[in-house]
Motif scaffolding. Structure first.
Motif, PDB file in Angstrom:
ATOM      1  N   ALA A  15      56.654  12.494  32.222  1.00  0.00           N
ATOM      2  CA  ALA A  15      58.073  12.159  32.125  1.00  0.00           C
ATOM      3  C   ALA A  15      58.267  10.659  31.937  1.00  0.00           C
ATOM      4  O   ALA A  15      59.093  10.226  31.115  1.00  0.00           O
ATOM      5  CB  ALA A  15      58.809  12.629  33.378  1.00  0.00           C
ATOM      6  N   ILE A  16      57.514   9.838  32.685  1.00  0.00           N
ATOM      7  CA  ILE A  16      57.615   8.383  32.514  1.00  0.00           C
ATOM      8  C   ILE A  16      57.289   8.007  31.077  1.00  0.00           C
ATOM      9  O   ILE A  16      57.998   7.199  30.445  1.00  0.00           O
ATOM     10  CB  ILE A  16      56.670   7.663  33.498  1.00  0.00           C
ATOM     11  N   ASP A  17      56.218   8.573  30.526  1.00  0.00           N
ATOM     12  CA  ASP A  17      55.845   8.276  29.141  1.00  0.00           C
ATOM     13  C   ASP A  17      56.945   8.708  28.176  1.00  0.00           C
ATOM     14  O   ASP A  17      57.239   8.007  27.195  1.00  0.00           O
ATOM     15  CB  ASP A  17      54.531   8.980  28.791  1.00  0.00           C
ATOM     16  N   TRP A  18      57.550   9.862  28.445  1.00  0.00           N
ATOM     17  CA  TRP A  18      58.630  10.361  27.589  1.00  0.00           C
ATOM     18  C   TRP A  18      59.834   9.423  27.633  1.00  0.00           C
ATOM     19  O   TRP A  18      60.430   9.128  26.584  1.00  0.00           O
ATOM     20  CB  TRP A  18      59.038  11.765  28.044  1.00  0.00           C
ATOM     21  N   PHE A  19      60.182   8.931  28.815  1.00  0.00           N
ATOM     22  CA  PHE A  19      61.306   7.992  28.909  1.00  0.00           C
ATOM     23  C   PHE A  19      61.025   6.728  28.105  1.00  0.00           C
ATOM     24  O   PHE A  19      61.917   6.219  27.400  1.00  0.00           O
ATOM     25  CB  PHE A  19      61.585   7.645  30.369  1.00  0.00           C
ATOM     26  N   TRP A  20      59.818   6.200  28.202  1.00  0.00           N
ATOM     27  CA  TRP A  20      59.477   5.024  27.399  1.00  0.00           C
ATOM     28  C   TRP A  20      59.618   5.324  25.905  1.00  0.00           C
ATOM     29  O   TRP A  20      60.112   4.482  25.126  1.00  0.00           O
ATOM     30  CB  TRP A  20      58.047   4.566  27.703  1.00  0.00           C
ATOM     31  N   GLU A  21      59.205   6.505  25.487  1.00  0.00           N
ATOM     32  CA  GLU A  21      59.299   6.880  24.063  1.00  0.00           C
ATOM     33  C   GLU A  21      60.748   6.932  23.597  1.00  0.00           C
ATOM     34  O   GLU A  21      61.055   6.575  22.452  1.00  0.00           O
ATOM     35  CB  GLU A  21      58.623   8.226  23.827  1.00  0.00           C
ATOM     36  N   GLN A  22      61.649   7.394  24.457  1.00  0.00           N
ATOM     37  CA  GLN A  22      63.066   7.432  24.095  1.00  0.00           C
ATOM     38  C   GLN A  22      63.644   6.024  23.983  1.00  0.00           C
ATOM     39  O   GLN A  22      64.540   5.781  23.171  1.00  0.00           O
ATOM     40  CB  GLN A  22      63.875   8.225  25.138  1.00  0.00           C
ATOM     41  N   TYR A  23      63.136   5.127  24.817  1.00  0.00           N
ATOM     42  CA  TYR A  23      63.724   3.797  24.960  1.00  0.00           C
ATOM     43  C   TYR A  23      63.257   2.812  23.899  1.00  0.00           C
ATOM     44  O   TYR A  23      64.072   2.084  23.318  1.00  0.00           O
ATOM     45  CB  TYR A  23      63.377   3.271  26.351  1.00  0.00           C
ATOM     46  N   LEU A  24      61.968   2.754  23.649  1.00  0.00           N
ATOM     47  CA  LEU A  24      61.423   1.725  22.765  1.00  0.00           C
ATOM     48  C   LEU A  24      61.658   2.077  21.296  1.00  0.00           C
ATOM     49  O   LEU A  24      61.507   3.223  20.887  1.00  0.00           O
ATOM     50  CB  LEU A  24      59.930   1.545  23.016  1.00  0.00           C
ATOM     51  N   ALA A  25      62.001   1.062  20.505  1.00  0.00           N
ATOM     52  CA  ALA A  25      62.215   1.283  19.073  1.00  0.00           C
ATOM     53  C   ALA A  25      60.888   1.447  18.341  1.00  0.00           C
ATOM     54  O   ALA A  25      60.792   2.210  17.382  1.00  0.00           O
ATOM     55  CB  ALA A  25      63.004   0.116  18.480  1.00  0.00           C
ATOM     56  N   THR A  26      59.866   0.745  18.794  1.00  0.00           N
ATOM     57  CA  THR A  26      58.517   0.849  18.228  1.00  0.00           C
ATOM     58  C   THR A  26      57.516   0.761  19.378  1.00  0.00           C
ATOM     59  O   THR A  26      57.809   0.166  20.426  1.00  0.00           O
ATOM     60  CB  THR A  26      58.213  -0.281  17.228  1.00  0.00           C
ATOM     61  N   PRO A  27      56.322   1.300  19.213  1.00  0.00           N
ATOM     62  CA  PRO A  27      55.310   1.166  20.274  1.00  0.00           C
ATOM     63  C   PRO A  27      55.007  -0.285  20.621  1.00  0.00           C
ATOM     64  O   PRO A  27      54.693  -0.602  21.774  1.00  0.00           O
ATOM     65  CB  PRO A  27      54.087   1.878  19.676  1.00  0.00           C
ATOM     66  N   GLU A  28      55.112  -1.164  19.621  1.00  0.00           N
ATOM     67  CA  GLU A  28      54.821  -2.582  19.857  1.00  0.00           C
ATOM     68  C   GLU A  28      55.801  -3.217  20.834  1.00  0.00           C
ATOM     69  O   GLU A  28      55.483  -4.231  21.484  1.00  0.00           O
ATOM     70  CB  GLU A  28      54.840  -3.349  18.528  1.00  0.00           C
ATOM     71  N   ASP A  29      56.990  -2.638  20.973  1.00  0.00           N
ATOM     72  CA  ASP A  29      57.973  -3.187  21.906  1.00  0.00           C
ATOM     73  C   ASP A  29      57.467  -3.173  23.343  1.00  0.00           C
ATOM     74  O   ASP A  29      57.941  -3.945  24.182  1.00  0.00           O
ATOM     75  CB  ASP A  29      59.280  -2.392  21.834  1.00  0.00           C
ATOM     76  N   ALA A  30      56.509  -2.311  23.647  1.00  0.00           N
ATOM     77  CA  ALA A  30      55.972  -2.238  25.009  1.00  0.00           C
ATOM     78  C   ALA A  30      55.299  -3.527  25.433  1.00  0.00           C
ATOM     79  O   ALA A  30      55.099  -3.767  26.628  1.00  0.00           O
ATOM     80  CB  ALA A  30      54.992  -1.078  25.123  1.00  0.00           C
ATOM     81  N   GLU A  31      54.954  -4.387  24.470  1.00  0.00           N
ATOM     82  CA  GLU A  31      54.322  -5.669  24.781  1.00  0.00           C
ATOM     83  C   GLU A  31      55.348  -6.783  24.964  1.00  0.00           C
ATOM     84  O   GLU A  31      54.984  -7.892  25.345  1.00  0.00           O
ATOM     85  CB  GLU A  31      53.348  -6.056  23.660  1.00  0.00           C
ATOM     86  N   ASN A  32      56.599  -6.498  24.685  1.00  0.00           N
ATOM     87  CA  ASN A  32      57.656  -7.509  24.784  1.00  0.00           C
ATOM     88  C   ASN A  32      58.078  -7.651  26.250  1.00  0.00           C
ATOM     89  O   ASN A  32      58.477  -6.666  26.868  1.00  0.00           O
ATOM     90  CB  ASN A  32      58.845  -7.076  23.924  1.00  0.00           C
ATOM     91  N   PRO A  33      58.017  -8.864  26.832  1.00  0.00           N
ATOM     92  CA  PRO A  33      58.403  -9.024  28.238  1.00  0.00           C
ATOM     93  C   PRO A  33      59.830  -8.609  28.548  1.00  0.00           C
ATOM     94  O   PRO A  33      60.133  -8.296  29.697  1.00  0.00           O
ATOM     95  CB  PRO A  33      58.196 -10.523  28.487  1.00  0.00           C
ATOM     96  N   TYR A  34      60.713  -8.604  27.541  1.00  0.00           N
ATOM     97  CA  TYR A  34      62.082  -8.171  27.795  1.00  0.00           C
ATOM     98  C   TYR A  34      62.226  -6.651  27.759  1.00  0.00           C
ATOM     99  O   TYR A  34      63.299  -6.116  28.035  1.00  0.00           O
ATOM    100  CB  TYR A  34      63.036  -8.822  26.803  1.00  0.00           C
ATOM    101  N   ALA A  35      61.123  -5.959  27.402  1.00  0.00           N
ATOM    102  CA  ALA A  35      61.050  -4.508  27.565  1.00  0.00           C
ATOM    103  C   ALA A  35      60.166  -4.164  28.762  1.00  0.00           C
ATOM    104  O   ALA A  35      60.518  -3.336  29.595  1.00  0.00           O
ATOM    105  CB  ALA A  35      60.509  -3.846  26.309  1.00  0.00           C
ATOM    106  N   SER A  36      59.009  -4.814  28.823  1.00  0.00           N
ATOM    107  CA  SER A  36      58.055  -4.634  29.925  1.00  0.00           C
ATOM    108  C   SER A  36      57.900  -5.974  30.641  1.00  0.00           C
ATOM    109  O   SER A  36      57.067  -6.785  30.255  1.00  0.00           O
ATOM    110  CB  SER A  36      56.684  -4.194  29.395  1.00  0.00           C
TER     111      SER A  36
END
Length: 310
Positions: free
Chosen positions: A209-230
């Motif tokens: 579920a946590i992974d699914w929420f991240w998938e709904q939220y991020l525009a691209t997988p690369e956004d996960a490296e952005n400090p304002y996302a993570s």
């Protein structure tokens, strides 16, 4: 420690009712389940005033609800950002905890709404949250608030947004914050800590579920490296405000919170980390069903009292 008896009873009841895991639901179903958490809450506390208004966000006006206790002097302000996986949650489902915080901590709670995913992906939510913080500080005197004594606070995905908002305030030099309160924050989109495996299933919010929420939220997988996302991706945490981190034993995201607290301390940020044995995600919203949720509430009230004492 064994699972808290009230938590076990709730989980058993939900399982008997056939509740699916969030990643198995539609967006509408997720939103409906999250709103139903209001059924697990204690009666509302009284406050002097509740003001519904709006703040101007980058995508248009967004709702903000102010909970104002009785006071003859300007009060500290807590900007509260609700959880719900960036997909769900509302001002209504968090009415009870916000009222309780305003009444018990003697603070104005400014609870904000923000654009939700997947209709509005990153960076919509953090842009709204930062705009709301600035609006609250600018208009503090209009509703009896003290714009020099302000904290940000959130739970789960709201804890993520609170941490991001604190980072942005530091990076831009304003507004000045006294504190941040992060309640079981989801703060690392690429986390691979042991708690993801240890607590993967059976504790209300699964790793899937946590992974699914991240998938709904991020525009691209690369956004996960952005400090304002993570926010865990921020290399420099120095200069952030005093921090309260509340974590639960049976949490997928427990260890990323522990690691964030350690890094804050290593970089000179005053930080208090509380780990609650036997508890699970979302108990802060379960004040009627889980008696020990009062422990988290009490910790927040005590911490804010210290941060706003002058």
């Amino acid at each position: 420690m064994a699972l808290d008896p009230a938590v076990k009873n709730l989980i058993d009841t939900l399982n008997e009712q056939g509740l699916k895991s969030f990643e198995q639901m539609s967006i509408a179903e997720v939103r409906g389940v999250v709103e139903s958490f209001s059924d697990l809450q204690a009666p509302n506390a009284d406050v002097a005033r509740v003001v519904d208004t709006v703040y101007p966000g980058p995508g248009g006006d967004q709702a903000v609800r102010l909970y104002i206790p009785e006071s003859e002097t300007p009060l500290p302000i807590v900007v509260y950002i609700h959880g719900g996986g960036w997909v769900a949650g509302s001002l209504d489902v968090t009415e009870q905890p916000c009222r309780a915080l305003a009444a018990d901590a003697k603070v104005i709670v400014a609870a904000l709404s923000y654009r939700l995913a997947p209709e509005h992906k990153f960076p919509a939510a953090p842009e709204d949250a930062f705009a709301a913080l600035n609006w609250v500080v600018e208009h503090a005197a209009d509703f009896g608030g003290d714009g020099t004594r302000v904290a940000v606070m959130g739970d789960s995905a709201g804890g993520n947004l609170a941490a991001v908002t604190a980072l942005r305030a530091r990076d831009t030099g304003a507004p000045a914050l006294r504190a941040q309160v992060l309640i079981y924050p989801v703060i690392d989109g690429t986390a691979r800590f042991p708690s993801r495996e240890e607590n993967a299933e059976g504790y209300l919010v699964t790793t899937a579920a946590i992974d699914w929420f991240w998938e709904q939220y991020l525009a691209t997988p690369e956004d996960a490296e952005n400090p304002y996302a993570s926010p865990a991706k921020a290399a420099d945490l120095a200069g952030l405000p005093s921090t309260l981190l509340l974590l639960n034993e049976y949490e997928v995201t427990r260890d990323e919170g522990v690691d964030y607290g350690r890094r804050l301390a290593d970089q000179g940020v005053p930080v208090q980390v509380e780990l609650y044995e036997g508890l699970v995600h979302a108990v802060y919203w379960m004040t009627g069903a889980i008696p020990r949720s009062a422990e988290l509430h009490g910790a927040v009230v005590e911490f804010l009292g210290k941060q706003f004492s002058d």
